[in-house]
Every structure is written in structure tokens, then in C-alpha cells.
Design a protein around this motif. Sequence first.
Motif, PDB file in Angstrom:
ATOM      1  N   ASN A   1      -4.338 -13.339   6.623  1.00  0.00           N
ATOM      2  CA  ASN A   1      -4.561 -12.923   5.229  1.00  0.00           C
ATOM      3  C   ASN A   1      -3.454 -12.039   4.654  1.00  0.00           C
ATOM      4  OD1 ASN A   1      -6.998 -14.266   5.287  1.00  0.00           O
ATOM      5  ND2 ASN A   1      -8.226 -12.430   5.629  1.00  0.00           N
ATOM      6  N   VAL A   2      -2.386 -11.794   5.428  1.00  0.00           N
ATOM      7  CA  VAL A   2      -1.306 -10.923   4.946  1.00  0.00           C
ATOM      8  C   VAL A   2       0.016 -11.670   4.993  1.00  0.00           C
ATOM      9  CG1 VAL A   2      -2.445  -8.763   5.575  1.00  0.00           C
ATOM     10  CG2 VAL A   2      -1.018  -9.944   7.275  1.00  0.00           C
TER      11      VAL A   2
ATOM     12  N   VAL B   1      -7.855  -6.343   5.796  1.00  0.00           N
ATOM     13  CA  VAL B   1      -8.281  -7.428   6.670  1.00  0.00           C
ATOM     14  C   VAL B   1      -7.056  -8.282   6.964  1.00  0.00           C
ATOM     15  CG1 VAL B   1      -9.746  -9.456   6.938  1.00  0.00           C
ATOM     16  CG2 VAL B   1     -10.641  -7.421   5.779  1.00  0.00           C
ATOM     17  N   LEU B   2      -6.541  -8.151   8.196  1.00  0.00           N
ATOM     18  CA  LEU B   2      -5.333  -8.892   8.580  1.00  0.00           C
ATOM     19  C   LEU B   2      -5.611 -10.385   8.676  1.00  0.00           C
ATOM     20  CD1 LEU B   2      -3.584  -6.931  11.479  1.00  0.00           C
ATOM     21  CD2 LEU B   2      -2.898  -7.053   9.084  1.00  0.00           C
ATOM     22  N   ALA B   3      -6.776 -10.727   9.239  1.00  0.00           N
ATOM     23  CA  ALA B   3      -7.037 -12.136   9.547  1.00  0.00           C
ATOM     24  C   ALA B   3      -8.518 -12.382   9.694  1.00  0.00           C
ATOM     25  CB  ALA B   3      -6.296 -12.507  10.831  1.00  0.00           C
TER      26      ALA B   3
ATOM     27  N   GLY C   1     -17.042  -6.792  10.247  1.00  0.00           N
ATOM     28  CA  GLY C   1     -17.433  -8.196  10.228  1.00  0.00           C
ATOM     29  C   GLY C   1     -17.061  -8.860  11.536  1.00  0.00           C
ATOM     30  N   GLU C   2     -17.941  -9.699  12.071  1.00  0.00           N
ATOM     31  CA  GLU C   2     -17.695 -10.348  13.363  1.00  0.00           C
ATOM     32  C   GLU C   2     -16.455 -11.230  13.334  1.00  0.00           C
ATOM     33  OE1 GLU C   2     -18.723 -10.833  17.382  1.00  0.00           O
ATOM     34  OE2 GLU C   2     -19.714  -9.583  15.880  1.00  0.00           O
TER      35      GLU C   2
ATOM     36  N   LEU D   1      -9.475  -6.259  11.408  1.00  0.00           N
ATOM     37  CA  LEU D   1      -8.948  -5.173  10.596  1.00  0.00           C
ATOM     38  C   LEU D   1      -7.559  -4.765  11.075  1.00  0.00           C
ATOM     39  CD1 LEU D   1     -12.066  -2.826  10.191  1.00  0.00           C
ATOM     40  CD2 LEU D   1     -11.191  -4.537   8.579  1.00  0.00           C
ATOM     41  N   CYS D   2      -6.760  -4.284  10.140  1.00  0.00           N
ATOM     42  CA  CYS D   2      -5.433  -3.787  10.502  1.00  0.00           C
ATOM     43  C   CYS D   2      -5.574  -2.543  11.377  1.00  0.00           C
ATOM     44  CB  CYS D   2      -4.650  -3.455   9.235  1.00  0.00           C
ATOM     45  SG  CYS D   2      -2.934  -3.007   9.558  1.00  0.00           S
ATOM     46  N   PRO D   3      -4.856  -2.455  12.493  1.00  0.00           N
ATOM     47  CA  PRO D   3      -4.994  -1.302  13.378  1.00  0.00           C
ATOM     48  C   PRO D   3      -4.236  -0.058  12.947  1.00  0.00           C
ATOM     49  CG  PRO D   3      -3.479  -2.886  14.331  1.00  0.00           C
ATOM     50  CD  PRO D   3      -4.022  -3.512  13.081  1.00  0.00           C
ATOM     51  N   ALA D   4      -3.354  -0.175  11.939  1.00  0.00           N
ATOM     52  CA  ALA D   4      -2.548   0.981  11.544  1.00  0.00           C
ATOM     53  C   ALA D   4      -2.025   0.842  10.128  1.00  0.00           C
ATOM     54  CB  ALA D   4      -1.365   1.140  12.505  1.00  0.00           C
ATOM     55  N   ASP D   5      -1.735   1.971   9.506  1.00  0.00           N
ATOM     56  CA  ASP D   5      -1.043   1.974   8.218  1.00  0.00           C
ATOM     57  C   ASP D   5       0.414   1.577   8.437  1.00  0.00           C
ATOM     58  OD1 ASP D   5      -3.414   3.087   7.364  1.00  0.00           O
ATOM     59  OD2 ASP D   5      -2.467   4.648   6.166  1.00  0.00           O
TER      60      ASP D   5
END
Length: 220
Positions: free
Chosen positions: A201-202, A214-216, A64-65, A69-73
Motif C-alpha cells: 500500500n506504499v 498500513v504498509l500492506a 487488523g488480522e 502496520l509500519c514498524p517505524a516512522d
Amino acid sequence: MTFHKEGYTSLALCILFIFILNAVTQFYYPQAFALKWVIYILSALLFIIIVQFFRSPSFAINTGEQTVLCPADGKVVVIEETEEGEFFKDKRIQISVFMSPVNVHVNRNPIGGVVKYFKYHPGKYLVAWHPKSSTENERTTVVIENSKGTSVLFRQIAGAMARRIVWYVKEGDKVDQGQQFGFIKFGSRVDIFLPLGTKINVNLGEVVKGGRTVLAELTA
């Protein structure tokens, strides 16, 4: 689930070590059944640890523009407003994700776009949760600008155990959201710096998944 290419050498060394250890035990202690079972169990555990550490799960990535996304577990250990002094040189929202040795260590692009900046920094190996690890440890810095002109900066940071950072990007590359951009061996941390006003969002302490959480959400 697949085995990541960064683990091929480690897996080969692990198998060689297990073969030699078991051969020596069999040759010198052929009647020591209890010892041999201990060696078998330890060998199996070592093999499982290497395989799980370098695992690379396959999954669908929802892009999504506006989403980041979170870059790592790992686990979210920092959410704060801070001064980013290397590239932006202004206030940003920092989110840090700590990766323990049991996490998947694939690193993924939080957004898609063009790599506007990349730099590798040699440095120290402070524990990954140390406040100064973001600026003093061995690390890489990557900045991606999306099609709307919004830039996001993120860093791979080596920790006390992680002594090898691997990256697959360079300035000028066009990259996709969720695509692998690197790998860190044996536990570490990834920092991401977002524009002020970004919707987060976390929460602190939340367990997150690279390429899935989705971090933000960007507001511009």
C-alpha cells in the motif's frame, strides 16, 4: 506526547552538561553578555533536540488480522522482491524504512501473534541506506506468526550514527499489533519481509508513520 524511557539517561546527561557549561560561563565571563546569550541559545537547542528525539507520541492503533502496520516512522527507501536467507530462506517482498535523526525512533510490531524467532547480530555500522547494511550491520531479527499461520520477519538495523539497538521481545512472547518492540538511537533503518503476493500500500519515497501507516495487506 510523552518522553520515552530510553532517553532518561541522555536527558540527564544533557541537563548536567548544560548546567556545567552555563555555570562555567557565568563564573569566568560574568560580563560577557553576548557570549552568555549564545550559550543560552545553544543550551536550549540541545535540550530541544534531545527531547524531540526521544519523544513517544500516543495515538489510537487500528488493528487488523490482514493488515501490516509500519514498524517505524521514516521514509520508504526499498520495495523489492529479494531472497531472505536467515529464517525463511526463500523469496519475499522487502520493504525498508529509513529513520532520520528527526523521526520518532520507537519501533512497533507490524502484526500481532507469537514471536517464533528472535536473534541479535553484532556487526558493522555502515550507513543505513547501504545495500549490505541489512546483512552486515548490527541488527536484530524478529519473526511473528499470526493466528492464521502467516509469518512476517522484520529487522532493526543500526546505522553509522545508531550505536544502540534496544528490544523488548523474545521467542515465545505473545505480542499485540502496534505494541512497542524496541527502540533505535540516532537514526537507522527497519526492514520488513512479507510473503509474495502481499498487497503493498506504499510507494518508494513515501513518508510513513510507525503504528499508523498500513504498509500492506496480507492475502493469507
